[in-house]
Design an enzyme around this catalytic site. Sequence first.
Site, PDB file in Angstrom:
ATOM      1  CB  CYS A  85       7.125  45.950   2.907  1.00 37.54           C
ATOM      2  SG  CYS A  85       6.868  46.659   4.456  1.00 37.54           S
TER       3      CYS A  85
ATOM      4  CB  CYS B 263      -1.193   0.232   1.239  1.00 40.34           C
ATOM      5  SG  CYS B 263      -0.568   0.145   2.294  1.00 40.34           S
TER       6      CYS B 263
ATOM      7  CG  HIS C  59      -4.260   0.239   5.037  1.00 43.30           C
ATOM      8  ND1 HIS C  59      -3.612  -0.372   4.183  1.00 43.30           N
ATOM      9  CD2 HIS C  59      -5.479   0.942   4.431  1.00 43.30           C
ATOM     10  CE1 HIS C  59      -4.315  -0.236   2.502  1.00 43.30           C
ATOM     11  NE2 HIS C  59      -5.838   0.203   2.745  1.00 43.30           N
TER      12      HIS C  59
ATOM     13  CB  CYS D  34       8.026  39.929  12.685  1.00 45.54           C
ATOM     14  SG  CYS D  34       7.556  41.697  13.890  1.00 45.54           S
TER      15      CYS D  34
HETATM   16 ZN   LIG Z   1       9.727  41.873  14.203  1.00 45.08          ZN
HETATM   17 ZN   LIG Z   2       6.968  49.134   3.695  1.00 51.77          ZN
END
Ligand SMILES: [Zn+2]
Ligand SMILES: [Zn+2]
Length: 573
Positions: free
Chosen positions: A404, A219, A488, A418
Amino acid sequence: MDGKKKSIDVPIEALMLASDYEVDSAERPRSPYPFDSQSDASAAAAAAAAADPHAAASGHRRQGSDYDNAPPPPYESVDPLALATEHGLELNAAVLVEEPRNHQPQQGFLRWCGSFHNEAIAGVDCEMTPFDSVSASAIRRACPDAPTDSSISFVQLNRVRLDPRFRETRSPAPDLTPSQRFGHKTCEIVDGDCKPVAHEHWGKLVGPSRGIQGHHNSCYLDATLFAMFTTVSVFDGVLNRKRNKKKDIPEYEEIQKCLKLNIVNCLREHQFVRADHVIKLREQLDKLGKVPGMLGEEKDPEEFINLLLDHALKHDPYIKLSSNQACHVLQLFVDSSQYDLKLPDTETLLHLTLLQAGLKLTQTPSCLVLQTPRSGKDYKLFDRVVPSTELDISNLLTEHPRQCCVCGKLAELECHDCFLQFQEASKDYTFCKKCFDNNKDHKNPKAQHKTVGIKYPKQVTKKYGKDKPVECPVKMKLFAVVCIHTSHYVCFLRLCQPDNRPAKWLFFDSMADRSGLESGYNIPEVTDAGDIDSWLNGSKLKDSSVQPPPEVKRLLSDCYLCFYSNEEAAMYR
Ligand SMILES: [Zn+2]
Ligand SMILES: [Zn+2]
């Protein structure tokens, strides 16, 4: 996002699947083989002392409580292999555990045999604890070699029999024709080049005896080949490259021909591949001697992809990394400790994987296969992973102009701290200098976000300068997902439809049904899996008041390899 330092020390090797098999494949985390670590009696005793979470979680009635408080009986040492053979079984074989009162037998894998209170006992790896199981902690106290894995249940050995779906016809009579062995559906070999099944013709694929017929642990291979070749041509370069006498192995043409004529062309022309065609490919790969057990044992799909594409057919790797490494399958591998990833999608995990490892892609791959952070059925980093239907990889390419995330102009910095602040993983960590400085987290002296400058080739900086908006995302489309569920493997196909109609989803299982028992054969099947896109895109999954259909639940909890393509990149390569 606070300003804590994230660990980015993910070893690069961890991202790559061994493409050379000098590494013993047996060392990679696979099924919990009962004799790996159990020799340490103290470990077994410690595990026995711990609660048995598997049993507690499943609401099944258990018989073993009488044993729990009694002193352990003297250890009755037996040879598990001999005991299994005596009962017509094999260790690690797929088995069925009989359940009382007309209940469906449970599927599982036989991991251990032993003797307890003069009774032959089996350790079976099952999804749910079978009825009337013997207490796991009592067994473990009495038998130091019993496996400690919480997914193992212990039952009387006489309730266990081999699963006929996975049972090899031990020694087929040599004069049996393939149609006698595998059913009467014909499967003539097809010469020449065949086009993939067009997305609007998905109906041709649906029905019983469609797809690839499974046979004896195949399989993993059936599901992977079905994903790679049925409806897309991104892997077709593999089928058509002429042999290079200096570089290619002597078996190159034989293997390539079998893959193309016996499997891919049959799949595209007949929508059916009989099991003997796959056996032929397995025999050829087995003869190479690179990966032992190709003929009969269950392998990982990525192991098969690497053996076929890398070793046998020496295809130029699809994925090229800025570290000068290249691979066919990229293992997603993340340190998620800094992030609240309850239901991550593959796009987020891909960005995080490369970001944490400090890597980029040096070119747009025509095909990108991602392996979710799990190891077979034994280990999962996340309970569920959403296969993104589209991957925006613009920010992962070394020479691509990047936007950006605030103003849309050419980005100059990456801020890893971030990452995920807008919950849009592919975009929210690139800034122009101006927007970076204006960001409130960056003004906060305590946050101390660290940045990485982005280097562009001259033509990019010349074209965009500082004022022109950047709008040229590079996207990869999802076309297949290989899933694993109790060892499986099955496959979901995603077929985009014309005129912006919702994508069609199909589900393939090479062992969906069976005709006959031991000397019978499996019947593969492809079914319509409904509209899955509407669950994967948007917010329905986050709404706990609506239950997704079983197909969607299965896709999310079992997804293992996700296949993406970029048609433009495929055209130019
Ligand atoms: Zn940052
Ligand atoms: Zn920017």
